[in-house]
Design a protein around this motif. Structure first.
Motif, PDB file in Angstrom:
ATOM      1  N   GLN A 101      13.428   5.331   1.397  1.00 25.99           N
ATOM      2  CA  GLN A 101      12.033   4.993   1.667  1.00 25.99           C
ATOM      3  C   GLN A 101      11.179   5.669   0.588  1.00 25.99           C
ATOM      4  O   GLN A 101      11.461   6.800   0.196  1.00 25.99           O
ATOM      5  N   PRO A 102      10.121   5.011   0.147  1.00 21.39           N
ATOM      6  CA  PRO A 102       9.327   5.590  -0.946  1.00 21.39           C
ATOM      7  C   PRO A 102       8.840   7.009  -0.675  1.00 21.39           C
ATOM      8  O   PRO A 102       9.048   7.906  -1.501  1.00 21.39           O
ATOM      9  N   ARG A 103       8.204   7.219   0.457  1.00 21.78           N
ATOM     10  CA  ARG A 103       7.601   8.537   0.673  1.00 21.78           C
ATOM     11  C   ARG A 103       8.642   9.627   0.824  1.00 21.78           C
ATOM     12  O   ARG A 103       8.422  10.778   0.443  1.00 21.78           O
ATOM     13  N   ASP A 116      18.189   3.249   7.432  1.00 19.61           N
ATOM     14  CA  ASP A 116      16.767   2.998   7.127  1.00 19.61           C
ATOM     15  C   ASP A 116      16.293   3.701   5.857  1.00 19.61           C
ATOM     16  O   ASP A 116      15.103   3.895   5.666  1.00 19.61           O
ATOM     17  N   ILE A 153      -5.743   6.008  -0.889  1.00 17.10           N
ATOM     18  CA  ILE A 153      -4.611   5.901   0.037  1.00 17.10           C
ATOM     19  C   ILE A 153      -4.026   7.299   0.256  1.00 17.10           C
ATOM     20  O   ILE A 153      -3.820   8.039  -0.693  1.00 17.10           O
ATOM     21  N   LEU A 169       3.738   8.776  10.723  1.00 14.07           N
ATOM     22  CA  LEU A 169       4.407   9.530   9.662  1.00 14.07           C
ATOM     23  C   LEU A 169       5.519   8.713   9.008  1.00 14.07           C
ATOM     24  O   LEU A 169       5.951   9.019   7.906  1.00 14.07           O
ATOM     25  N   ASP A 170       6.001   7.703   9.689  1.00 13.51           N
ATOM     26  CA  ASP A 170       7.062   6.873   9.114  1.00 13.51           C
ATOM     27  C   ASP A 170       6.543   5.758   8.218  1.00 13.51           C
ATOM     28  O   ASP A 170       7.349   5.112   7.535  1.00 13.51           O
ATOM     29  N   ILE A 171       5.258   5.472   8.240  1.00 11.02           N
ATOM     30  CA  ILE A 171       4.858   4.227   7.581  1.00 11.02           C
ATOM     31  C   ILE A 171       3.650   4.362   6.653  1.00 11.02           C
ATOM     32  O   ILE A 171       3.504   3.548   5.738  1.00 11.02           O
ATOM     33  N   ILE A 172       2.813   5.381   6.813  1.00 14.33           N
ATOM     34  CA  ILE A 172       1.712   5.524   5.862  1.00 14.33           C
ATOM     35  C   ILE A 172       2.276   5.895   4.497  1.00 14.33           C
ATOM     36  O   ILE A 172       3.133   6.758   4.393  1.00 14.33           O
ATOM     37  N   ASP A 173       1.799   5.220   3.462  1.00 17.90           N
ATOM     38  CA  ASP A 173       2.295   5.422   2.095  1.00 17.90           C
ATOM     39  C   ASP A 173       3.805   5.199   2.019  1.00 17.90           C
ATOM     40  O   ASP A 173       4.513   5.897   1.304  1.00 17.90           O
ATOM     41  N   ASN A 174       4.300   4.215   2.757  1.00 19.55           N
ATOM     42  CA  ASN A 174       5.747   4.057   2.843  1.00 19.55           C
ATOM     43  C   ASN A 174       6.126   2.616   3.164  1.00 19.55           C
ATOM     44  O   ASN A 174       5.293   1.814   3.592  1.00 19.55           O
ATOM     45  N   VAL A 175       7.384   2.300   2.921  1.00 17.55           N
ATOM     46  CA  VAL A 175       8.015   1.063   3.368  1.00 17.55           C
ATOM     47  C   VAL A 175       9.323   1.475   4.030  1.00 17.55           C
ATOM     48  O   VAL A 175      10.026   2.334   3.508  1.00 17.55           O
ATOM     49  N   VAL A 176       9.631   0.893   5.173  1.00 19.37           N
ATOM     50  CA  VAL A 176      10.926   1.158   5.809  1.00 19.37           C
ATOM     51  C   VAL A 176      11.761  -0.118   5.686  1.00 19.37           C
ATOM     52  O   VAL A 176      11.396  -1.152   6.250  1.00 19.37           O
ATOM     53  N   PRO A 233       0.817  -1.229   0.000  1.00 19.05           N
ATOM     54  CA  PRO A 233       0.000   0.000   0.000  1.00 19.05           C
ATOM     55  C   PRO A 233       0.843   1.268   0.000  1.00 19.05           C
ATOM     56  O   PRO A 233       0.901   2.003   0.978  1.00 19.05           O
ATOM     57  N   VAL A 234       1.498   1.504  -1.124  1.00 22.39           N
ATOM     58  CA  VAL A 234       2.314   2.698  -1.342  1.00 22.39           C
ATOM     59  C   VAL A 234       1.838   3.301  -2.655  1.00 22.39           C
ATOM     60  O   VAL A 234       1.571   2.562  -3.605  1.00 22.39           O
ATOM     61  N   THR A 235       1.700   4.622  -2.701  1.00 21.31           N
ATOM     62  CA  THR A 235       1.169   5.219  -3.930  1.00 21.31           C
ATOM     63  C   THR A 235       2.193   5.200  -5.067  1.00 21.31           C
ATOM     64  O   THR A 235       1.894   4.785  -6.172  1.00 21.31           O
ATOM     65  N   ILE A 252      -2.158  13.439   9.940  1.00 20.74           N
ATOM     66  CA  ILE A 252      -1.304  13.035  11.061  1.00 20.74           C
ATOM     67  C   ILE A 252      -0.154  14.001  11.283  1.00 20.74           C
ATOM     68  O   ILE A 252       0.322  14.154  12.405  1.00 20.74           O
ATOM     69  N   VAL A 283       6.111  -2.606   6.717  1.00 21.81           N
ATOM     70  CA  VAL A 283       5.095  -2.167   5.752  1.00 21.81           C
ATOM     71  C   VAL A 283       3.845  -1.702   6.485  1.00 21.81           C
ATOM     72  O   VAL A 283       3.628  -2.057   7.643  1.00 21.81           O
ATOM     73  N   PRO A 284       3.017  -0.900   5.817  1.00 21.22           N
ATOM     74  CA  PRO A 284       1.818  -0.365   6.468  1.00 21.22           C
ATOM     75  C   PRO A 284       0.692  -1.395   6.572  1.00 21.22           C
ATOM     76  O   PRO A 284      -0.344  -1.279   5.912  1.00 21.22           O
ATOM     77  N   ILE A 286      -3.889   3.622  11.129  1.00 18.18           N
ATOM     78  CA  ILE A 286      -4.036   2.866   9.881  1.00 18.18           C
ATOM     79  C   ILE A 286      -5.373   2.133   9.898  1.00 18.18           C
ATOM     80  O   ILE A 286      -5.714   1.509  10.896  1.00 18.18           O
TER      81      ILE A 286
END
Lengths: 378, 378, 378, 378
Positions: free
Chosen positions: A321-323, A318, C203, B200-207, A263-265, D189, B262-263, D203
């Motif tokens: 990261q996509p965002r 770390d 999203i 803020l670290d994980i919505i729309d994101n992957v770490v 779930p990443v845009t 957020i 992941v979210p 989430i």
């Protein structure tokens, strides 16, 4: 980028202009220094309407005012005959016939569709990797029936393939061939277009499968990282020896890809692990240096859409990261992080690529820029 | 599950009762057929308060009414001395001292914390894999100073390790030792506890990084999948030969883990690729059959919290998925899908495990159930 | 719920059985104490296939084994003629004709579709609110051409309407008519069915618009909260006076609805503010008491799917929340929180309802249960 | 924006430079035409370290290179005494004392913190609304003990207040006072800072409560939309009559706010409904025209950070949306959509504002720009 005034702009047409990739083409080309949008093509459902009416605009930047009132054309070569370059964001179900017809009409087609990627005479080009594959175009034209003077098709790769072949290309140039490769992708929903992935399938979820994607990665990677070679026994095309893509034949490259939707845009994250042919392999430190120093032809020759830094290597544990990192350089480069030893193969790292920029429209545009520089587009 | 009336319930205490894992213990134990919650322990900040006041309840099922008015105790053995079993959901920064003190006070501690996992006399048990490691407890007690009669510590594994060792155990039992293993995780946010991962670290994101996680997976997997062996040269503990965990020494197991956040709220997804020692390796079909047929000791001996089906194998190409499959069997088993050949190693597949159930509290509980069945808990 | 053995089960058919609501019907009815699934109907694309093959199962509980091999039928009355009850989860584009044909074939149809909600002779029932509107059925049958003996249609409300009319009904019964109502919804994606909302649209986003939804809320609320009255001048239907829905005519109810889609899988959250006709209005404390004490007919008469507590009132300031509270009572009740004074109207609060349970399938099922109890279904 | 060379830059200091708002100040000010970052202040934990080491950079644009090596200072006036402007992104728990000390040291403080917003001599300014409130500063200075020559504090509003007061200001200027106001927020957020909202709380969820937020909106809106008036009975401050904020006293403004947190990274969405004092109220069409025509002082007087279009009105029914529209004009304006009649009040619409730009740092910066233009900052 500012439009340069010292030469007339090259007129371009966009096929599939109302789709996701088409919208990205419009966004990027509306401020391009060389190219000027001349014709927009879409399905007969949209043809005849002003673009602003025909499109469901989904970009996060506003629609360029210059295209709002352009009347959308059917995807037939007649309306595009004055275009020096055609960019295609067509869906695969129609791209084969339409792009073929445009080529036959002596138009230069740069396509995001998958239809011609496996054609033995069509180059599959990731512009930060294998621009030299453009050389196959003369053969493509000579073998066409009837032979072509100006028309051709160039494809760019699947968005997930694009991400990892850029650092792999840097590593092969510096350290020689890679022997084995494992890639595990975490791919953004925008990779599936619009409407694409239903939200009920992906919010609070991971889908460990993308139809056809793993096979594409395994196949495309070999065509892109491989070279070209004379066909044996030699066959002549005009006065040249017939060439074929060698599919990395000098070192058979074993590739295992596992693809996941997350779930990443925007922004494909890929975990990569490689084994080099040479022994001992390079250290993580040497790998970082090689990635940072990578300077592909698109930069050397001054393609205006090429990123200043092809591969940005992160030292923070770390990142990328996509965002946080997808928008760097407007998504024209890739980001690498976590370069470290792999206990099973040699070296592992993560790659992030903006799947809608370098993974799609930006690739086509740089390919076309290079073709202009090399005189392939006239 | 219904509470059985044919024997008196075993009283249990819960350490770290206000934390995420502690809340899960309470949820599961409040309906357990053998165990009855007797004491709740937490930090001095919570001690003295009714549980309902002390806790920030974050489970998606309501707080069991039986615990609401229980007064939270300090985590000191005195208040727990009548407990037949202690479950610990303590944080690592305090678990070492507290669990040690409880053991010294002759209490049987089943812990989710990492502190004692690497202790050479403490078993690290994934209950669907290596319950036989409980045999090391007599040695743990004999070597304690002073020697213990009833007190001991049993740990369970990291939530991501747990997921893949269950199918790997099934494969090793059927096809012999695994030689190499690559795991790429996509881990849920609940694995980090509460408050855990900032949104803020994980919505729309992957770490692409979880501190210490990759090393834990690489180390724990060897302890869990390995056996025990006589120490050489032989040393006696009482009349028995001193045992050690062999860390999969019969076949040195190369493991490469890559961990990503992941979210997803609950459910760790893992992409696994393995190479077997034997050649030729089993086919995907044989692997599926072995996974489906796997019947671990916890089932054979009737642990009430063991799942009916340890490993659920999906035939659909896009399953398992966290949101769709994590709740199956209350998260006590694991789900496997996409079993197929790996072009680099032998076989690859995906695993899904509920990180808060079989990945945490459920594991401790099955371990304790088995210890009761075997008379280790008295 | 256990199937009761003291009377033969009532056979039911499900229309639109492969859709989102249809799947929910199957999940709920497969363990229902009175109803037994007898026929599954879907489009001609699915007809003739085993259900397990025809459906893209999207529930988070596994498909009940009893339906896997049932062959899907076309939605024509012949195959359903032995069904005592028909549940319809059909899409609006086909529901009108099909449900009409089923009624004409003397079948009792309980529908989630919107097509007949505004029909002056069809009751629109939220089962925790206005079950007494079933009384209009005899008129519906008498006015049908030809008159019907057993066939009828009962509809239930839009999922967002359902959420707020339950507490509003409790308030009107206790404190008299509401005069003005403002509702602002934050609706889950599952409310749009499958594939429904594209993930790229939701999203990291809010969409402040749901087509037709605000008008539905404003209209349906009046029909549900209103009563029935004799038509003036009196007209006879048989020996009874013709009835009409009074649309809350005794107190013209001003309603303003604002609808938003949010990235939540299940559970509509609604911010409600009301002004009562009476002055002074009740206090927040009185409102809480009235909500907690609310005991609708479905409970009083023992509908097995009715929740034990129709309205759960939260005292914590930050509850209810969709992820934490939607599963309470299997989603058959609603949750209310933050009851407080409104500086512009009188009282404001938030409501959470599980849009796929009480907001859809559960409503139809309770309606049918009540119709059985009242002898309307024979 | 290009730095202008015709006058020396104004040196600025940033308090709370490592926090979320502080990072945004740095991002915006590093390319500002008038201001030059001179000193960065943070807690004693960060003081003495290079900024790049002290900060956990969370912006999606890279850290400006100019600040990387700046050594962070303690938040004491001495180190900032050469700064013409101080921007404060301090947390409320320390902002009161520190900002007070900076003012006492004759520094001009523009603050995002809430501490002084209710001070009767401190202006609370949304720069697209009430820049004229800067006039209260001379009174603030005169009443200070000892009286100040250059030092003062200006605050800007809560991020959610900011969003709706901009269109409301446009409406009041055109159509006269608003009488009643209902606002329902769906807040991002990022409004809670970092680490802020735990991911497990948001989430797949909505939290219908933000501590203190509703009261802030109801209070701040009156101070911002109200004017200033002579205190009665008249009191002199020097030769001027003492002024007070009239809190919209000419038309007592009833406000009801309901605040919700939603899983969106950036961009507060607000559903607004208003009742005008005048009757009949303006039509939706007239409201749209007034919003589009709104031209606040910040634009008229040429503040460089003011947006070209203060309020962008969307005609599409489903816009604005946070992900699509928040970046428009770098978040310096607001977007309005769905202007329509409200059946309960008069007119309703939705507003979107970038809570970290116009909702926070950008507001402070425009306030300071205007203060420079007016000679309040010297």
């Amino acid at each position: 980028m500012q439009r340069q005034s010292d030469r007339p702009p090259i007129t371009v047409g966009i096929l599939g202009a109302t789709g996701t990739v088409g919208q990205r083409f419009i966004t990027l080309l509306s401020v391009h220094p060389w190219f000027a949008i001349h014709v927009l093509g879409a399905s007969s459902r949209s043809a005849g309407k002003p673009y602003a009416t025909a499109v469901n605009w989904k970009q996060i930047t506003p629609m360029p005012s210059a295209v709002k009132d352009m009347v959308v054309e059917d995807c037939k070569p007649e309306a595009f005959k004055e275009c020096g370059v055609i960019f295609s964001g067509l869906d695969a179900d129609v791209a084969g016939d339409i792009e073929g017809a445009f080529r036959a009409a002596e138009l230069a087609v740069f396509s995001n569709a998958k239809n011609y990627r496996r054609d033995p005479h069509v180059p599959l080009i990731v512009p930060l990797v294998n621009l030299e594959h453009l050389s196959i175009i003369s053969q493509q034209q000579a073998l066409h029936s009837p032979p072509l003077k100006k028309g051709f098709i160039v494809t760019n790769a699947n968005c997930s393939t694009t991400a990892h072949v850029i650092p792999l290309s840097a590593l092969e140039r510096k350290f020689g061939p890679i022997d084995r490769l494992m890639v595990t992708t975490m791919q953004a929903i925008s990779g599936a277009g619009y409407p694409g992935v239903p939200s009920l399938d992906i919010i609070d979820n991971v889908v460990p499968y993308i139809s056809g994607e793993e096979e594409k990665i395994e196949w495309e990677t070999r065509k892109i990282l491989g070279g070209t070679a004379d066909v044996e026994p030699e066959q002549l095309v005009g006065e040249k020896v017939l060439q074929e893509f060698d599919m990395h034949a000098h070192t058979p490259l074993k590739i295992s890809a596992s693809c996941n939707r997350v779930p990443v845009t925007v922004g494909h994250m890929i975990n990569v692990s490689v084994k080099f042919s040479r022994s001992p392999p390079p250290s993580p430190q040497q790998v970082c240096e090689a990635l940072r120093a990578y300077r592909p032809s698109a930069q050397v020759h001054g393609c205006p859409s090429a990123p200043v830094q092809a591969i940005t290597v992160h030292d923070e544990p770390d990142r990328p990261q996509p965002r946080m990192d997808r928008a760097h350089q407007d998504g024209a480069g890739v980001s690498v992080g976590r370069v470290r030893q792999c206990p099973v193969l040699d070296i592992k790292f993560v790659v992030l690529a903006d799947n809608v920029s370098i993974g799609a429209a930006t690739s086509s545009i740089i390919n076309a820029e290079y073709a202009v520089l090399k005189g392939v587009v006239r």
